[in-house]
Write an enzyme that holds these catalytic residues in place. Structure first.
Site, PDB file in Angstrom:
ATOM      1  N   ASP A  63      41.902  32.068  35.227  1.00  0.00           N
ATOM      2  CA  ASP A  63      41.357  32.814  36.364  1.00  0.00           C
ATOM      3  C   ASP A  63      41.637  34.294  36.103  1.00  0.00           C
ATOM      4  O   ASP A  63      42.123  35.018  36.964  1.00  0.00           O
ATOM      5  CB  ASP A  63      41.970  32.343  37.684  1.00  0.00           C
ATOM      6  CG  ASP A  63      41.365  33.053  38.893  1.00  0.00           C
ATOM      7  OD1 ASP A  63      40.311  33.710  38.734  1.00  0.00           O
ATOM      8  OD2 ASP A  63      41.954  32.973  39.986  1.00  0.00           O
ATOM      9  N   ASP A 202      47.800  39.758  46.534  1.00  0.00           N
ATOM     10  CA  ASP A 202      46.686  38.838  46.400  1.00  0.00           C
ATOM     11  C   ASP A 202      46.770  37.697  47.412  1.00  0.00           C
ATOM     12  O   ASP A 202      47.848  37.171  47.671  1.00  0.00           O
ATOM     13  CB  ASP A 202      46.743  38.265  44.971  1.00  0.00           C
ATOM     14  CG  ASP A 202      45.616  37.311  44.673  1.00  0.00           C
ATOM     15  OD1 ASP A 202      44.463  37.759  44.694  1.00  0.00           O
ATOM     16  OD2 ASP A 202      45.885  36.127  44.410  1.00  0.00           O
ATOM     17  N   GLU A 244      45.271  41.829  50.524  1.00  0.00           N
ATOM     18  CA  GLU A 244      43.958  41.227  50.330  1.00  0.00           C
ATOM     19  C   GLU A 244      43.877  40.044  51.279  1.00  0.00           C
ATOM     20  O   GLU A 244      44.344  38.951  50.977  1.00  0.00           O
ATOM     21  CB  GLU A 244      43.754  40.735  48.893  1.00  0.00           C
ATOM     22  CG  GLU A 244      42.318  40.280  48.671  1.00  0.00           C
ATOM     23  CD  GLU A 244      42.141  38.958  47.916  1.00  0.00           C
ATOM     24  OE1 GLU A 244      40.999  38.664  47.538  1.00  0.00           O
ATOM     25  OE2 GLU A 244      43.109  38.206  47.717  1.00  0.00           O
TER      26      GLU A 244
HETATM   27  C1  GLC Z   1      41.969  36.707  44.834  1.00  0.00           C
HETATM   28  C2  GLC Z   1      41.442  37.454  43.625  1.00  0.00           C
HETATM   29  C3  GLC Z   1      40.560  36.541  42.813  1.00  0.00           C
HETATM   30  C4  GLC Z   1      41.362  35.322  42.397  1.00  0.00           C
HETATM   31  C5  GLC Z   1      41.996  34.640  43.613  1.00  0.00           C
HETATM   32  C6  GLC Z   1      43.004  33.623  43.209  1.00  0.00           C
HETATM   33  O1  GLC Z   1      40.973  36.381  45.721  1.00  0.00           O
HETATM   34  O2  GLC Z   1      40.778  38.611  44.022  1.00  0.00           O
HETATM   35  O3  GLC Z   1      40.019  37.190  41.706  1.00  0.00           O
HETATM   36  O4  GLC Z   1      40.534  34.411  41.713  1.00  0.00           O
HETATM   37  O5  GLC Z   1      42.667  35.570  44.432  1.00  0.00           O
HETATM   38  O6  GLC Z   1      44.146  34.253  42.694  1.00  0.00           O
END
Ligand code: GLC
Ligand code: CA
Length: 551
Positions: A63, A202, A244
């Site tokens: 990822d 995150d 986020e």
């Molecule tokens: C957040 C990140 C994304 C990632 C996800 C899992 O949403 O922006 O890119 O795949 O977290 O870590």
């Protein structure tokens, strides 16, 4: 860097960078910290105040680094800890701060913690969330709906299911375990000690899970971030935490806590899609409505506003009707969709219309919040929808018309992913060198508008917003004001020209001065003030009082 400006993040322009995509210093096809350091002068030239680094920790990269296998180690292709230190030091020398991604919710299934935890008798077992059935927490939504069918995956070694909100190779950590809570604080300490200015945290809503809830933004999750904030304030004063949290307005706002006890910043996920919806509908209402919902916020906090980032343009927190508008307007090929979103860069999303790109940036820089730019969008970089997952918007930065867009001198086959060669967006013309030589380019325009935004960063960064009401919904006008200074922003959201009369009687005898060029407009009188705007045009005016001002 002005260390006396405690609220620096309220005035800053942020720039998001994946280390692997920016510049390859050793020509192995992958960008690295040394390369990033070499490009700091470019960022300083553009006017960037703070860089946000995507995850650069050791990872199997399933990822793109959000699957971490060692928090204390840098992914070898990106360089060493020394390279990282040198980058931070060089950035600081240029007055540029650095924040980094902090992935708290989950790790890679390759992480030794998880490998150990698979033995039910190991002390690490309780670091993850296990269950004998896959029926618990059934109200939690699935986020990566295109890939995952459940938030539980069976582990044949543990002979139990483990919980994951994202990919099944990303087991969630168990925040009910005090060892986990403490260990993640140690991760924070380790990097802040090396000079980072903060973290983009995150996936913050997902730390805890409780039966009977949707397992998002739970009180326990807020309590952990309060713990983290108080540690950071005590041990690393002046550093920031940015959330986020892709949530509805009330839940997103909650991450500011009381203004001093949780996050300094949170991304304005509610606003982002609504700027595109407003454009599609040629109607200011979606923006006005959402801003009314997301303000006010505490004085010490700010929204991080953005147009695009490294993920798909997420449409999870909009109504079904709004999502339909977005798909109808912006998806021209099934491959442009991913999960509940649209995986496109800014320029291709709006058919490369230069006026619209500029209008969107004008909104980004004049609405409340601190703007975040996504690398490459400043040169209207294209994307590649035929690459999997979100990789189409993560292609190498285009520096020049040379081989590999000047990103690397490796053989083109060795690049971590191909550069953009589609004729419209070909790197031979879409690159920093070519655009910096062309005075009318997007890059030069953006550099200039950033300069203007910074000149007026008190009003545009910290000022309050007041919408000007009038019947033509295609025109979006508002006043930003701060300590007696006022600016008027007028935007045409329509593909056609508009003529509009605004009631500006409050400013009788004041003179609007166009902010980019300093051209004075006619004085405001008692009658409605008349404007014409060409398609997708905008104006920013500094309003000068009859006595003249000094600002
Ligand atoms: C957040 C990140 C994304 C990632 C996800 C899992 O949403 O922006 O890119 O795949 O977290 O870590
Ligand atoms: Ca390299």
């Amino acid at each position: 860097m002005d260390s006396t400006n405690r609220l620096w993040y309220r005035d800053a322009i942020f720039y998001e960078i994946p280390v692997k995509s920016f510049y390859d210093s050793n020509n192995d096809g992958v960008g690295d910290f040394k390369g990033l350091t070499q490009k700091l002068d470019y960022l300083a030239w553009l006017g960037i105040d703070c860089v946000w680094l995507l995850p650069f920790y050791k990872s199997p990269m399933r990822d793109d680094g959000y699957d971490i296998s060692d928090y204390y180690f840098i992914q070898p292709e990106y360089g060493t800890l020394d390279d990282f230190d040198e980058f931070v030091e060089q950035a600081h020398r240029r007055g540029i701060r650095v924040i980094a991604d902090l992935v708290l919710n989950h790790v890679s299934d390759q992480h030794p913690w998880f490998q150990e935890a698979r033995n039910p008798n190991s002390p690490k077992h309780d670091w993850f969330v296990w269950s004998d059935t896959d029926k618990k927490y059934s109200q939690a939504r699935i986020i990566f709906v295109d890939t995952e069918k459940s938030n539980w995956t069976w582990d044949p070694i543990a002979k139990q299911y483990y919980w994951h909100r994202f990919y099944s190779h990303q087991p969630d950590l168990n925040y009910d375990n005090p060892e986990v809570r403490e260990e993640m604080k140690n991760v924070v300490r380790f990097w802040l000690k090396r000079g980072l200015d903060g973290f983009r945290c995150d996936a913050v809503p997902f730390l805890f899970e409780r039966e009977g809830t949707n397992c998002e933004s739970l009180p326990e999750t807020h309590a952990y971030f309060k713990e983290l904030r108080s540690m950071v304030d005590k041990e690393f004063p002046g550093t920031i935490l940015l959330a986020e949290a892709n949530q509805w307005p009330t839940e997103a706002k909650a991450y500011f806590g009381n203004g001093n006890d949780e996050f300094h910043m949170a991304f304005n996920f509610p606003l982002m899609p609504r700027m595109f919806i407003a454009l599609a509908k040629e109607d200011r209402t979606p923006i006005v409505d959402i801003i009314k919902q997301v303000i006010p916020i505490p004085e010490n906090c700010d929204w991080g506003t953005f147009l695009r980032n490294h993920d798909e343009l997420t449409l999870e927190m909009v109504t079904d009707e709004e999502r339909d508008v977005m798909y109808h307007e912006y998806v021209k090929h099934p491959k442009m969709r991913l999960n509940l979103g649209i995986r496109r860069r800014l320029a291709p999303l709006i058919d490369d219309d230069q006026n619209t790109i500029r209008l969107l940036h004008a909104l980004l820089f004049s609405l409340p919040g601190s703007p975040f730019l996504y690398y490459g969008d400043e040169i209207a970089m294209g994307d590649n929808i035929y690459l999997g997952d979100r990789n189409g918007v993560r292609t190498p930065m285009q520096w020049s018309p040379d081989r590999n867009a000047g990103f690397s001198k490796c053989d083109p086959e060795q690049l971590y992913t191909p550069v953009i060669t589609n004729p419209i967006y070909h790197y031979e013309s879409r690159n920093v060198e070519t655009q910096s030589r062309l005075s009318s380019s997007l890059l030069n325009w953006l550099k200039e508008i950033i300069r203007v935004r910074k000149k007026y960063s008190d009003v545009l960064g910290r000022g309050e917003i007041r919408f000007i009401d009038h019947p033509n919904l295609k025109v979006f006008a508002f006043i930003r004001s701060y300590k007696g200074k006022s600016m008027l922003c007028v935007n045409n959201l329509s593909k056609k020209p508009v003529a509009v009369e605004l009631d500006l009687r409050e400013y009788v005898e004041w003179t609007p001065i166009e902010a980019q060029t300093s051209v004075p407009f006619p004085k405001i009188g008692r009658l409605p003030y008349f404007f014409t705007l060409s398609p997708h045009a905008f104006f920013w005016f500094k309003l000068t009082s009859p006595t003249g001002d000094t600002w």
